[in-house]
Write an enzyme that holds these catalytic residues in place. Structure first.
Site, mmCIF file in Angstrom:
data_model
loop_
_atom_site.group_PDB
_atom_site.id
_atom_site.type_symbol
_atom_site.label_atom_id
_atom_site.label_comp_id
_atom_site.label_asym_id
_atom_site.label_seq_id
_atom_site.Cartn_x
_atom_site.Cartn_y
_atom_site.Cartn_z
ATOM 1 N N CYS A 104 13.983 11.709 -73.206
ATOM 2 C CA CYS A 104 14.854 12.388 -74.180
ATOM 3 C C CYS A 104 14.221 12.507 -75.559
ATOM 4 C CB CYS A 104 16.155 11.607 -74.299
ATOM 5 S SG CYS A 104 15.857 9.989 -75.027
ATOM 6 N N CYS A 143 18.726 9.863 -77.075
ATOM 7 C CA CYS A 143 19.881 9.234 -76.407
ATOM 8 C C CYS A 143 20.432 8.074 -77.221
ATOM 9 C CB CYS A 143 19.515 8.762 -75.002
ATOM 10 S SG CYS A 143 18.384 7.369 -74.967
ATOM 11 N N CYS A 194 6.347 16.502 -61.286
ATOM 12 C CA CYS A 194 7.743 16.971 -61.215
ATOM 13 C C CYS A 194 8.164 17.559 -62.555
ATOM 14 C CB CYS A 194 8.679 15.844 -60.798
ATOM 15 S SG CYS A 194 9.140 14.727 -62.127
ATOM 16 N N ARG A 241 7.535 6.739 -50.748
ATOM 17 C CA ARG A 241 6.134 7.178 -50.664
ATOM 18 C C ARG A 241 5.262 6.229 -49.820
ATOM 19 N NH1 ARG A 241 3.339 9.778 -56.016
ATOM 20 N NH2 ARG A 241 1.889 11.101 -54.915
ATOM 21 N N GLU A 295 0.500 10.609 -49.964
ATOM 22 C CA GLU A 295 0.916 9.229 -49.750
ATOM 23 C C GLU A 295 -0.196 8.199 -49.535
ATOM 24 O OE1 GLU A 295 3.755 10.467 -46.615
ATOM 25 O OE2 GLU A 295 5.232 9.420 -47.836
HETATM 26 S S1 FES Z 1 7.831 11.785 -63.926
HETATM 27 FE FE1 FES Z 1 6.086 12.549 -64.974
HETATM 28 S S2 FES Z 1 5.647 14.368 -63.904
HETATM 29 FE FE2 FES Z 1 7.272 13.482 -62.747
HETATM 30 S S1 FES Z 2 15.032 6.965 -73.260
HETATM 31 FE FE1 FES Z 2 15.759 7.315 -71.268
HETATM 32 S S2 FES Z 2 17.207 8.890 -71.629
HETATM 33 FE FE2 FES Z 2 16.640 8.326 -73.614
#
Ligand code: FES
Ligand code: FES
Ligand SMILES: Cc1cc2nc3c(=O)[nH]c(=O)nc-3n(C[C@H](O)[C@H](O)[C@H](O)COP(=O)(O)OP(=O)(O)OC[C@H]3O[C@@H](n4cnc5c(N)ncnc54)[C@H](O)[C@@H]3O)c2cc1C
Length: 1270
Positions: free
Chosen positions: A53, A75, A115, A891, A1214
């Protein structure tokens, strides 16, 4: 004065927020996402622990009035604190409209996203650093990411990317990624808006300002201490909180921001000043921790304050940069005051140096208190004004330590501060010995302090006397999930020894003990990525970043939590807070339903269809369930008997996620206790001989037994859980349509969502439309488990006919969803004198918990035996049913356990036979491919020479030890999935759309599919667009999992492209060398169907194959603390002809670091009823940026095509995780050397069960203070 508005700048726009519309409990994060719909900023933990965040803020420094830019966790920050700030978010600093910021661009170009869920936080942390310091060094960058967690990449490419922006950027450290020169320093195209850099306004107002809100919380902004007391006087009967950084809510959620009155004290200058006084140095109590570091470093040059450098070093270990940017000294001390058990580092160091607090009361009366007295002092309506630290001349020796489960961003297991005043003969004049992490009331080791006075400190008799006194002083409490009291006590004692070694003159120390006084030194990390490509096949084999990378680093890509509609509502699980086998006698939701905004409660009896989220008609492949195992129905909601602690009992539906999350605790559930005590571990089942809970799933039998048996050894080896830690927690969004449900689940397997939701609702499957664009991390957790969340959300949406989004909080996710399978093995091995195994009998057990659908024993067993000659082996692979939540694919599920088991057995043999472990392995391997790779890695890593050097190092150092391991791996793969790909050519311009049945979970599947599509059709990559996956074009597809999905989907794409090419061929032959666009147009004119689909299945030509890997890992262990660092990893993985080496290197590195976490930092603790105790980022620690190998070298063998795979490639996602077992084995090597010194008669073999975390490593090193000598 009353103000009705809050003013700030968001990017370059001025915003005025009416306080009537927003409460002080609204965080900046909520404001950005829910009020401004700026969804680039992500979130996971809501407690400052993950960094997703992070946003950047430009504001005037309250003292210097200089404009500064700094990162904050949005947050934790109240929107009311944002007055006068200029806020920069990932959406604003660069995007496809205005061009990307260099920080975004490097992260994308260096393949720093998978991701992508952590990427906005990474970008904004770096953006703030970049803006605040034009002379950034690589070291500063590397040290500044302790608060940014990434589960996918393993950090190396992220650090490399950001280091490329530093003034000392170095080619060797950056490795083989793009030329820095190619990355424009500013790539932003001409911006439509003019940047108005002077926008930040901090209006100097000198009287307090009241801002009220609808929740009757009053928020005052004050500018002087007097104003604080005015507010307190005016609100005599109200509860209050001073708000500085507001970060304490991250440590004790629920304890803060609950008062009637909040007083924002960040602009009170009297709380921020510092000054050199004749008696010492004073700092304002509400100086931020980072400002304090800066002041301490500066002042350390003044006579009497050189010890400030050490204080600053210690504060750099507190939290992480964004928390330290706003979190303050007084805020930290107040947490300690309110929660005595909190192992405050600030309290520790200040009490060690005998600092004094100046406390002011409402009569403006000042009082000086020691920190010790402050702990019990009534602070009601008083404030800490300043801290005064004394001057120390050279006769004072100061040092402090903090022992943590990982390198940064973790609270102390034990922290310690030591201060001795010595005379010229080294006789102790005064002593202060302070510890945290012992028990809530423990501060000083009083007996030891007294004992030391008058003693000559650098004498072994004094040392032993002090250690004995410490042994009596230190009485740790036993409160889970803290590490054991035994460990904490021994650790505390050894830290004192470490201190003495660190200050003793060389003449007093024996050379081998000197290393005990040192701390692990971590150089700048670097890496090598060694691979081969074939330019003639480009874009196939071309190392290119992910197609989505720029969208990820700018927050432009959409995750499920970013989707919304005006009438959406939210849901959260109500869970059973009772041990398994308890029986629910009553569920009473009335209190929850009385809450404003709470709309409904649903439980088992409200389900129209079947109460299971894994229906019996789930389309598991026919080859999937071994022997006579079947789908196990798993309840959506508990129907009476609790299957595991925290099993869902129902859901609360409410207007917001926050309301739903809070209201679940108001549902009152009563239980009668169960008839049986739950079985919580495999060993409990084995001890009780509960054979009804054990099923043999797979086995191999010896064809014969060797006769030359000279040695027999027996042993056991256990591994534990691991949480997946996907940054996007389990989520589903369901939108009811006229005759169906549109479902957007965060799943790896669309088909199970379709069958499960249809089954729950008792409607036909064709009424369920599932679509997935991407998932923010999964690692196996979202194969079957997301169906639980999706079914619950679908039930609510169906019943209420409204869009329902259900997103699990971090803690709920950890509580409810199962984890990597624990495992256990018992074994017996017979050997001859040549170390050849004559027979091996092993019984392997996996814990499937209350589940049994995520099965792994059969699929993974090959990793146990395939590297070795196994014709004399009898191996029985069993699953056990404990009363925990289900064991869940994670994984390399099972393979990780299997490789660890067999390699632990090899280590056991080596220890018993007193032979080098590699000799044992080589004596039992006959696979020529594997032997070739071992040879290659041995040379590439210079293994043999380094081993010799390490043996020498260990001989001359008693307390720092090194270890080196070399682990081979065979990871068999077999295609079991059905996976489709549909390719459609757009006739208008020749561009191509692909939709496949795999799920983009960060592994780069879309990029590989696009590369294969472009390569096969012979067209540029930029003509390909990969669409969201859905259950219509990819009906009846199995899951994305087992690493093989990318290959299978690439194969399906290739086949679909070939179909299209063959349809186009006759047209092409009639044309004269047409362009692609001309050909496509002509095909359209000739009514050629330009859409084709192929469903990959095990009937297709690609056949099973092995992935081989070899890994040499070197660690350095501080025996006196149990902490260690991974100095170097050389990892060779056989990837065939990689379709995209960037992506495959990323998979290998990321998998290895997830494994590193499993072995090194991630300790999961349950109580004896099965309740998870480590369910927060505060107490569950995945590795951070400074936990990765200092030198991480990855090599893909050259000229190594895979004849059985798709386009000669092999799977990568994996296997490398399994190779991380080289870490505990290297640690064992180091620890074995320490054990031999500690007790030459100690057994050469000792089992390590569970992770090689700090505690295990310390305890196994046989630390005993009686051995501590100068
Ligand atoms: S948590 Fe960093 S790219 Fe998925
Ligand atoms: S540090 Fe994890 S949501 Fe803010
Ligand atoms: C992710 C994370 C990791 C952390 N890791 C560590 C760690 O490793 N070691 C460690 O020691 N700490 C750690 N902390 C704690 C951190 O240091 C504190 O949260 C921070 O210092 C609190 O300061 P603040 O200004 O944000 O306090 P706030 O949250 O603003 O206030 C906290 C309390 O302090 C009171 N207060 C504030 N100023 C005064 C004053 N002048 N007089 C009287 N009362 C006052 C307030 O009334 C309130 O009750 C961590 C915190 C987080 C979120």
């Amino acid at each position: 004065m009353e103000a009705k508005h809050i003013h700030f700048f968001l990017h370059d726009e001025e915003y005025t927020v009416n306080v009537a519309d927003i409460t002080p409990t609204t965080t900046l994060l909520q404001y950005l996402r829910e009020f401004e719909h700026l969804k680039g900023t992500k979130y996971m933990c809501l407690e400052g622990g993950c960094g997703s965040c992070i946003v950047a803020v430009t504001a005037k420094h309250p003292i210097t009035q200089r404009k500064i830019t700094f990162a904050v966790n949005s947050c934790l920050v109240s929107i009311y604190s944002c007055e006068g700030w200029q806020i920069h978010t990932v959406d604003g600093i660069g995007n496809k409209q205005i061009g990307y910021h260099p920080v975004q661009k490097v992260l994308a170009d260096f393949n720093g996203t998978q991701c992508g869920f952590c990427s906005p936080g990474m970008v904004m942390n770096m953006y703030a650093l970049y803006k605040s310091n034009s002379d950034l060094t690589m070291k500063q960058v590397e040290n500044s990411f302790g608060g940014n967690m990434c589960r996918c990449t393993g950090y190396r490419p992220i650090l490399t990317a950001f280091k490329s922006l530093c003034k000392d950027a170095d080619r060797e450290v950056l490795g083989t990624y793009p030329d820095i020169e190619d990355l424009d320093k500013c790539d932003r195209r001409s911006c439509q808006k003019k940047c108005r850099s002077t926008k930040c306004t901090m209006k100097p107002i000198s009287s307090k300002i009241l801002r009220s809100s609808g929740l009757d919380i009053k928020w005052f902004k004050v500018y002087s201490i007097n104003e604080i007391f005015d507010v307190l006087q005016e609100n005599r009967d109200a509860s209050y909180q001073l708000v500085a950084g507001n970060t304490a809510r991250g440590v004790y959620p629920g304890s803060y921001m609950r008062s009637d009155v909040c007083i924002d004290i960040t602009s009170v200058k009297n709380l921020l000043n510092d000054a050199v006084l004749s008696v010492g140095f004073t700092i304002g109590a509400n100086k931020t921790l980072n400002d304090t570091i800066e002041v301490f470093r500066r002042t350390s040059k003044t006579e009497g304050f050189s010890y400030f450098t050490k204080l600053a070093d210690h504060i750099e270990l507190v939290a992480h940069v964004p928390v330290r940017n706003i979190g303050t000294v007084a805020g930290n001390l107040s947490i300690k005051h309110e929660h005595n058990e909190f192992p405050s580092d600030i309290f520790l160091i200040l009490e060690t140096v005998a600092a004094k607090l100046t406390i002011v009361n409402n009569k403006n009366k000042e009082e000086q208190l020691s920190l010790l007295n402050y702990l019990t002092y009534d602070m009601n309506r008083k404030i800490i004004k300043s801290v005064t630290l004394p001057k120390f001349d050279k006769s004072y020796k100061y040092q402090s330590y903090k022992i943590m489960p990982r390198a940064q961003n973790a609270h102390a297991i034990v922290n310690a501060g030591f201060l001795l005043k010595l005379d010229s003969n080294n006789v102790v004049q005064s002593a202060r010995i302070v510890y945290g992490g012992i028990n809530p009331s423990f501060v000083h080791a009083g007996k030891t302090e007294k004992y030391l006075i008058g003693k000559s400190v650098f004498e072994n008799t004094t040392l032993q006397g002090a250690l004995k006194a410490l042994d009596e002083d230190i009485l740790p409490d036993d409160v889970l999930p803290q590490p054991s009291p035994e460990f904490r006590k021994k650790l505390a004692i050894s830290l004192f020894y470490k201190f003495i070694l660190s200050i003793a003159p060389d003449s007093k120390l024996s050379p081998e003990n000197k290393s005990g006084g040192l701390q692990l030194q971590r150089p700048l990390s670097k890496g090598v990525q060694d691979y081969q490509t074939n330019e003639s096949l480009y874009p196939l084999t071309q190392p290119i970043p992910k197609l989505e990378a720029l969208g990820q680093v700018s927050g432009e890509v959409e995750y499920i939590s970013d989707m919304s509609s005006f009438d959406e509502i939210h849901a959260a699980f109500v869970t059973a807070k009772a041990p398994a086998n308890s029986v629910i006698t009553k569920v009473d939701p009335s209190k929850a339903l009385e809450q404003n905004g709470v709309l409904a409660f649903f439980e088992a009896k409200d389900i129209p269809g079947l109460n299971t989220f894994i229906p019996s008609n789930a389309n598991f492949p026919v080859t999937y369930f071994p022997r006579d195992m079947r789908v196990v129905p798993e309840e959506l909601f508990c129907s009476g008997t609790v299957k595991y602690y925290f099993q869902p009992v129902g859901i609360i539906v409410a207007a917001t996620q926050e309301l739903a999350d809070e209201a679940v605790d108001l549902v009152n559930i009563t239980y009668s206790s169960g008839q049986h005590k739950p079985f919580l571990t495999i060993r409990q089942i084995l001890t009780a001989n509960a054979t009804d809970r054990i099923i043999e799933e797979a086995s191999i039998s010896a064809t014969h037994q060797g006769q030359d048996i000279k040695h027999i050894l027996r042993g056991k080896y256990d591994t534990t859980w691991q949480y997946h830690y996907h940054m996007e927690t389990q989520i589903c969004y369901v939108v009811p349509k006229e005759d169906s449900l549109d479902i957007y689940p965060g799943t790896q397997w669309m088909d199970i969502i379709q069958t499960a939701v249809a089954g729950i609702l008792n409607i036909s499957e064709n009424k369920i439309n599932v679509q997935v664009k991407r998932v923010g991390g999964s690692y196996g957790a979202k194969i079957t488990r997301n169906a639980l969340i999706s079914c619950a959300a679908a039930l609510a949406a169906y019943k209420l006919q409204r869009p329902v989004k259900m997103r699990m909080s971090f803690s709920a996710n950890m509580n409810v969803i199962g984890k990597r399978f624990p495992s256990a093995t018992n074994y017996e091995v017979g050997l001859n004198d040549k170390c050849e195994i004559q027979y091996l009998n092993s019984s392997i057990y996996f814990d499937y918990g209350a589940g049994g659908n995520d099965v792994a024993v059969m699929q993974a067993m090959g990793t146990f035996y395939s590297s070795y000659k196994y014709d004399t082996w009898n191996v029985s692979g069993n699953n056990t049913r404990t009363d925990n939540h289900s064991g869940v694919w994670a994984r390399a599920p099972g393979n990780n356990n299997m490789l660890a088991m067999i390699e632990s057995i090899m280590e056991h043999i080596a220890a018993e036979l007193n032979k080098p472990p590699l000799e044992i392995r080589l004596a039992n391997i006959e696979n020529k491919d594997l032997l070739r790779f071992i040879d290659e890695l041995r040379q590439w890593s210079d293994y043999d020479n380094r081993l010799k050097t390490i043996e020498e190092f260990n001989k001359s150092n008693r307390w720092m030890k090194k270890g080196l391991s070399l682990i081979p791996m065979t990871y068999p793969f077999e295609y079991i999935q059905t996976l489709s790909s549909t390719v459609a050519i757009c006739a208008g311009d020749g561009s191509v759309m692909v939709s496949h049945g795999g799920i983009e979970i960060g592994q780069g599947i879309n990029t590989k599919v696009a590369q294969v599509c472009a390569f096969t059709l012979g067209i540029p990559l930029n003509l390909i667009s990969v669409k969201a996956s859905n259950n219509f074009t990819s009906a009846n597809n199995f899951t994305t999992g087992t690493s093989l999905t990318s290959e299978s989907v690439c194969y399906a794409t290739l086949r679909a492209c070939n179909v299209l090419l063959s349809r186009m061929k006759p047209i092409k032959e009639k044309m004269n060398n047409p362009t692609w666009e001309e050909l496509v147009k002509e095909c359209q004119n000739e009514y050629v169907d330009l859409t084709a689909t192929h469903m990959f299945s095990p009937n297709d030509p690609p056949k099973k194959y092995n992935v081989y890997g070899v890994c040499a890992t070197e660690v350095e262990v501080d025996i006196l603390t149990g902490t260690y660092q991974v100095n170097r990893v050389d990892l060779l993985e056989d990837t065939g002809d990689s379709m995209n080496p960037y992506i495959d290197i990323g998979q290998v590195e990321g998998a290895f670091i997830m494994g590193l976490g499993f072995w090194k930092t991630e300790t999961i603790i349950y109580d004896d009823e099965g309740q998870l105790l480590t369910n927060r980022t505060w107490n569950y620690k995945i590795p951070g940026a400074l936990d990765i190998p200092v030198n991480f070298r990855v090599k893909f063998p050259r000229n190594n095509p895979n004849p059985n795979g798709v386009l000669h490639s092999k799977a990568t996602a994996e296997p490398a995780l399994c190779l991380s077992v080289s870490i505990p084995i290297a640690v064992r090597h180091a620890v074995t050397s320490a054990r031999a010194s500690a007790n030459p008669t100690a057994p050469s073999w000792y089992p390590i069960c569970g992770p090689s975390d700090v505690e295990n490593t310390f305890i196994n090193s046989l630390n005993d203070f009686k051995q501590y000598k100068l």
